[in-house]
Motif scaffolding. Structure first.
Motif, PDB file in Angstrom:
ATOM      1  N   LEU A  35       0.931  -1.288  -0.032  1.00 28.25           N
ATOM      2  CA  LEU A  35      -0.065   0.101  -0.039  1.00 28.25           C
ATOM      3  C   LEU A  35       0.817   1.261  -0.030  1.00 28.25           C
ATOM      4  CD1 LEU A  35      -3.109  -0.911   2.241  1.00 28.25           C
ATOM      5  CD2 LEU A  35      -2.889  -1.026   0.025  1.00 28.25           C
ATOM      6  N   LYS A  39       0.708   4.172  -2.883  1.00 25.71           N
ATOM      7  CA  LYS A  39       0.425   5.444  -2.392  1.00 25.71           C
ATOM      8  C   LYS A  39       1.524   6.477  -3.043  1.00 25.71           C
ATOM      9  CE  LYS A  39      -2.701   5.041   1.566  1.00 25.71           C
ATOM     10  NZ  LYS A  39      -2.805   5.377   3.070  1.00 25.71           N
ATOM     11  N   TYR A  44      -5.178   6.330  -6.224  1.00 25.42           N
ATOM     12  CA  TYR A  44      -6.042   6.748  -5.330  1.00 25.42           C
ATOM     13  C   TYR A  44      -6.486   5.428  -4.554  1.00 25.42           C
ATOM     14  CZ  TYR A  44     -10.500   8.303  -3.590  1.00 25.42           C
ATOM     15  OH  TYR A  44     -11.379   8.876  -2.814  1.00 25.42           O
ATOM     16  N   SER A  45      -6.716   5.584  -3.169  1.00 27.89           N
ATOM     17  CA  SER A  45      -7.137   4.433  -2.250  1.00 27.89           C
ATOM     18  C   SER A  45      -8.518   4.442  -2.167  1.00 27.89           C
ATOM     19  CB  SER A  45      -6.363   4.539  -0.957  1.00 27.89           C
ATOM     20  OG  SER A  45      -6.985   3.653   0.051  1.00 27.89           O
ATOM     21  N   LEU A  46      -9.224   3.425  -2.630  1.00 28.15           N
ATOM     22  CA  LEU A  46     -10.760   3.556  -2.502  1.00 28.15           C
ATOM     23  C   LEU A  46     -11.037   3.276  -0.974  1.00 28.15           C
ATOM     24  CD1 LEU A  46     -11.567   0.880  -5.451  1.00 28.15           C
ATOM     25  CD2 LEU A  46     -12.005   3.624  -5.277  1.00 28.15           C
ATOM     26  N   ARG A  47     -10.539   2.690  -0.387  1.00 27.02           N
ATOM     27  CA  ARG A  47     -10.668   2.694   1.266  1.00 27.02           C
ATOM     28  C   ARG A  47     -10.613   4.170   1.894  1.00 27.02           C
ATOM     29  NH1 ARG A  47      -7.854   2.560   6.018  1.00 27.02           N
ATOM     30  NH2 ARG A  47      -8.709   1.285   7.660  1.00 27.02           N
ATOM     31  N   ASP A  48      -9.770   4.699   1.482  1.00 30.75           N
ATOM     32  CA  ASP A  48      -9.569   6.041   2.246  1.00 30.75           C
ATOM     33  C   ASP A  48     -10.556   6.772   1.450  1.00 30.75           C
ATOM     34  OD1 ASP A  48      -7.358   5.136   3.419  1.00 30.75           O
ATOM     35  OD2 ASP A  48      -5.816   6.359   2.166  1.00 30.75           O
ATOM     36  N   TRP A  50     -13.696   6.026   0.639  1.00 29.69           N
ATOM     37  CA  TRP A  50     -14.946   5.482   1.430  1.00 29.69           C
ATOM     38  C   TRP A  50     -14.906   6.041   2.930  1.00 29.69           C
ATOM     39  CZ3 TRP A  50     -16.314   2.620   5.717  1.00 29.69           C
ATOM     40  CH2 TRP A  50     -17.362   2.272   5.765  1.00 29.69           C
ATOM     41  N   ILE A  51     -13.717   6.046   3.675  1.00 28.38           N
ATOM     42  CA  ILE A  51     -13.863   6.819   4.967  1.00 28.38           C
ATOM     43  C   ILE A  51     -14.004   8.069   4.927  1.00 28.38           C
ATOM     44  CG2 ILE A  51     -12.154   6.993   6.995  1.00 28.38           C
ATOM     45  CD1 ILE A  51     -10.984   4.380   6.164  1.00 28.38           C
ATOM     46  N   LYS A  52     -13.479   8.879   3.962  1.00 24.25           N
ATOM     47  CA  LYS A  52     -13.742  10.184   3.869  1.00 24.25           C
ATOM     48  C   LYS A  52     -15.212  10.672   3.466  1.00 24.25           C
ATOM     49  CE  LYS A  52      -9.042  11.613   2.565  1.00 24.25           C
ATOM     50  NZ  LYS A  52      -8.257  12.323   1.591  1.00 24.25           N
ATOM     51  N   TYR A  54     -17.804   8.540   4.128  1.00 24.14           N
ATOM     52  CA  TYR A  54     -18.826   7.947   5.312  1.00 24.14           C
ATOM     53  C   TYR A  54     -18.582   8.467   6.702  1.00 24.14           C
ATOM     54  CZ  TYR A  54     -21.315   5.080   2.078  1.00 24.14           C
ATOM     55  OH  TYR A  54     -22.155   4.605   1.139  1.00 24.14           O
TER      56      TYR A  54
END
Length: 57
Positions: A35, A39, A44-48, A50-52, A54
């Motif tokens: 990871l 980076k 682009y991180s899909l996880r990051d 999603w966190i931003k 939600y």
């Protein structure tokens, strides 16, 4: 091999008959394409994202 993978593992990954989806789950490829490396390449991180979305600050 510049990323620290042993010669035998690099050869095995190069000659595998697995497709890219199954190959991506192998430990050697995960070591090289960590990871942090992805980076640093600007992906682009899909996880990051999603966190931003939600959990906005």
């Amino acid at each position: 091999m510049r990323q620290g993978v042993h010669v035998q593992a690099a050869v095995a990954f190069g000659i595998t008959s697995k497709g890219p989806w199954r190959s991506s789950k192998t430990p050697g490829i995960n070591q090289v394409l960590s990871l942090e490396f992805l980076k640093s390449e600007g992906l682009y991180s899909l996880r990051d994202g999603w966190i931003k979305l939600y959990y906005p600050e």
